[in-house]
Design a protein around this motif. Structure first.
Motif, PDB file in Angstrom:
ATOM      1  N   MET A   1       3.507 -16.528 -59.050  1.00  0.00           N
ATOM      2  CA  MET A   1       3.263 -17.341 -57.887  1.00  0.00           C
ATOM      3  C   MET A   1       4.400 -18.353 -57.746  1.00  0.00           C
ATOM      4  O   MET A   1       4.833 -18.935 -58.736  1.00  0.00           O
ATOM      5  CB  MET A   1       1.923 -18.061 -58.061  1.00  0.00           C
ATOM      6  N   TYR A   2       4.849 -18.546 -56.547  1.00  0.00           N
ATOM      7  CA  TYR A   2       5.936 -19.486 -56.277  1.00  0.00           C
ATOM      8  C   TYR A   2       5.377 -20.791 -55.726  1.00  0.00           C
ATOM      9  O   TYR A   2       4.475 -20.780 -54.885  1.00  0.00           O
ATOM     10  CB  TYR A   2       6.913 -18.901 -55.256  1.00  0.00           C
ATOM     11  N   ASN A   3       5.937 -21.918 -56.174  1.00  0.00           N
ATOM     12  CA  ASN A   3       5.519 -23.203 -55.618  1.00  0.00           C
ATOM     13  C   ASN A   3       6.150 -23.393 -54.232  1.00  0.00           C
ATOM     14  O   ASN A   3       6.980 -22.588 -53.796  1.00  0.00           O
ATOM     15  CB  ASN A   3       5.831 -24.353 -56.581  1.00  0.00           C
ATOM     16  N   GLU A   4       5.780 -24.454 -53.548  1.00  0.00           N
ATOM     17  CA  GLU A   4       6.256 -24.690 -52.177  1.00  0.00           C
ATOM     18  C   GLU A   4       7.762 -24.863 -52.102  1.00  0.00           C
ATOM     19  O   GLU A   4       8.391 -24.393 -51.150  1.00  0.00           O
ATOM     20  CB  GLU A   4       5.565 -25.919 -51.577  1.00  0.00           C
ATOM     21  N   ILE A   5       8.346 -25.537 -53.084  1.00  0.00           N
ATOM     22  CA  ILE A   5       9.799 -25.755 -53.078  1.00  0.00           C
ATOM     23  C   ILE A   5      10.525 -24.424 -53.169  1.00  0.00           C
ATOM     24  O   ILE A   5      11.447 -24.142 -52.384  1.00  0.00           O
ATOM     25  CB  ILE A   5      10.213 -26.682 -54.243  1.00  0.00           C
ATOM     26  N   THR A   7       9.370 -21.374 -52.563  1.00  0.00           N
ATOM     27  CA  THR A   7       9.090 -20.557 -51.384  1.00  0.00           C
ATOM     28  C   THR A   7       9.947 -20.989 -50.202  1.00  0.00           C
ATOM     29  O   THR A   7      10.579 -20.160 -49.538  1.00  0.00           O
ATOM     30  CB  THR A   7       7.591 -20.630 -51.016  1.00  0.00           C
ATOM     31  N   GLU A   8       9.991 -22.279 -49.937  1.00  0.00           N
ATOM     32  CA  GLU A   8      10.761 -22.793 -48.794  1.00  0.00           C
ATOM     33  C   GLU A   8      12.242 -22.478 -48.932  1.00  0.00           C
ATOM     34  O   GLU A   8      12.885 -22.030 -47.984  1.00  0.00           O
ATOM     35  CB  GLU A   8      10.540 -24.301 -48.651  1.00  0.00           C
ATOM     36  N   HIS A   9      12.806 -22.694 -50.119  1.00  0.00           N
ATOM     37  CA  HIS A   9      14.248 -22.485 -50.293  1.00  0.00           C
ATOM     38  C   HIS A   9      14.620 -21.008 -50.416  1.00  0.00           C
ATOM     39  O   HIS A   9      15.754 -20.646 -50.124  1.00  0.00           O
ATOM     40  CB  HIS A   9      14.761 -23.282 -51.495  1.00  0.00           C
ATOM     41  N   PHE A  10      13.687 -20.166 -50.826  1.00  0.00           N
ATOM     42  CA  PHE A  10      13.975 -18.733 -50.831  1.00  0.00           C
ATOM     43  C   PHE A  10      13.880 -18.168 -49.417  1.00  0.00           C
ATOM     44  O   PHE A  10      14.735 -17.383 -48.994  1.00  0.00           O
ATOM     45  CB  PHE A  10      13.028 -17.973 -51.760  1.00  0.00           C
ATOM     46  N   MET A  11      12.870 -18.575 -48.680  1.00  0.00           N
ATOM     47  CA  MET A  11      12.684 -18.061 -47.321  1.00  0.00           C
ATOM     48  C   MET A  11      13.701 -18.650 -46.343  1.00  0.00           C
ATOM     49  O   MET A  11      14.059 -18.009 -45.360  1.00  0.00           O
ATOM     50  CB  MET A  11      11.263 -18.357 -46.834  1.00  0.00           C
ATOM     51  N   ASN A  12      14.177 -19.853 -46.612  1.00  0.00           N
ATOM     52  CA  ASN A  12      15.129 -20.546 -45.739  1.00  0.00           C
ATOM     53  C   ASN A  12      16.240 -21.170 -46.584  1.00  0.00           C
ATOM     54  O   ASN A  12      16.369 -22.400 -46.645  1.00  0.00           O
ATOM     55  CB  ASN A  12      14.413 -21.636 -44.933  1.00  0.00           C
ATOM     56  N   PRO A  13      17.045 -20.352 -47.247  1.00  0.00           N
ATOM     57  CA  PRO A  13      18.075 -20.902 -48.127  1.00  0.00           C
ATOM     58  C   PRO A  13      19.126 -21.696 -47.348  1.00  0.00           C
ATOM     59  O   PRO A  13      19.471 -21.342 -46.222  1.00  0.00           O
ATOM     60  CB  PRO A  13      18.683 -19.666 -48.790  1.00  0.00           C
ATOM     61  N   ARG A  14      19.574 -22.770 -47.971  1.00  0.00           N
ATOM     62  CA  ARG A  14      20.584 -23.636 -47.358  1.00  0.00           C
ATOM     63  C   ARG A  14      21.951 -23.346 -47.954  1.00  0.00           C
ATOM     64  O   ARG A  14      22.060 -22.965 -49.108  1.00  0.00           O
ATOM     65  CB  ARG A  14      20.250 -25.107 -47.638  1.00  0.00           C
ATOM     66  N   ASN A  15      22.971 -23.548 -47.160  1.00  0.00           N
ATOM     67  CA  ASN A  15      24.374 -23.554 -47.612  1.00  0.00           C
ATOM     68  C   ASN A  15      24.882 -22.238 -48.188  1.00  0.00           C
ATOM     69  O   ASN A  15      25.733 -22.233 -49.077  1.00  0.00           O
ATOM     70  CB  ASN A  15      24.588 -24.694 -48.621  1.00  0.00           C
TER      71      ASN A  15
END
Length: 123
Positions: A1-5, A7-15
């Motif tokens: 299971m992935y935490n919110e951080i 999940t967010e950075h995998f689904m919407n990676p920055r840079n």
């Protein structure tokens, strides 16, 4: 299971990407799981990070890890980043499952490799 951080950075990676003229390129890998990260950093003479891009190859958590790292270091002084504590580093990724803990090692290695470049002034 992935935490919110994660999940967010995998689904919407920055840079994501590469810099045409980076000040430094850092390449790290994890021999156990095969994750590889190539980090491009641009900084000015005062060690302030002006841009950061990366390419990451590996699991969802490792991709999220470098996304979190890239966002955290943006517009910060390298000398300030060298003072980030292990507790602060651990908090960046949130709570991880046992099989994701290798990504905490990746995050710590990224901070370690960042170091303070020679020939630059402190911020």
């Amino acid at each position: 299971m992935y935490n919110e951080i994660i999940t967010e950075h995998f689904m919407n990676p920055r840079n994501i990407g590469e810099l045409e003229h980076p000040s430094r390129v850092i390449k790290i890998g994890n021999a156990v799981c095969g994750d590889t990260i190539i980090l491009h950093i641009a900084y000015n003479n005062n060690q302030e990070i002006t841009d950061v891009r990366y390419k990451a190859y590996g699991c969802a958590t490792s991709i999220a890890t470098v996304s979190v790292f890239s966002e955290f270091i943006q517009n910060k002084c390298i000398s300030d980043l060298s003072a980030v504590s292990e507790t602060e580093i651990e908090a960046l990724l949130g709570e991880l499952e046992p099989n994701q803990m290798h990504c905490l090692d990746i995050m710590k290695e990224l901070f370690k490799e960042l170091g303070i470049p020679e020939g630059t002034n402190a911020c």
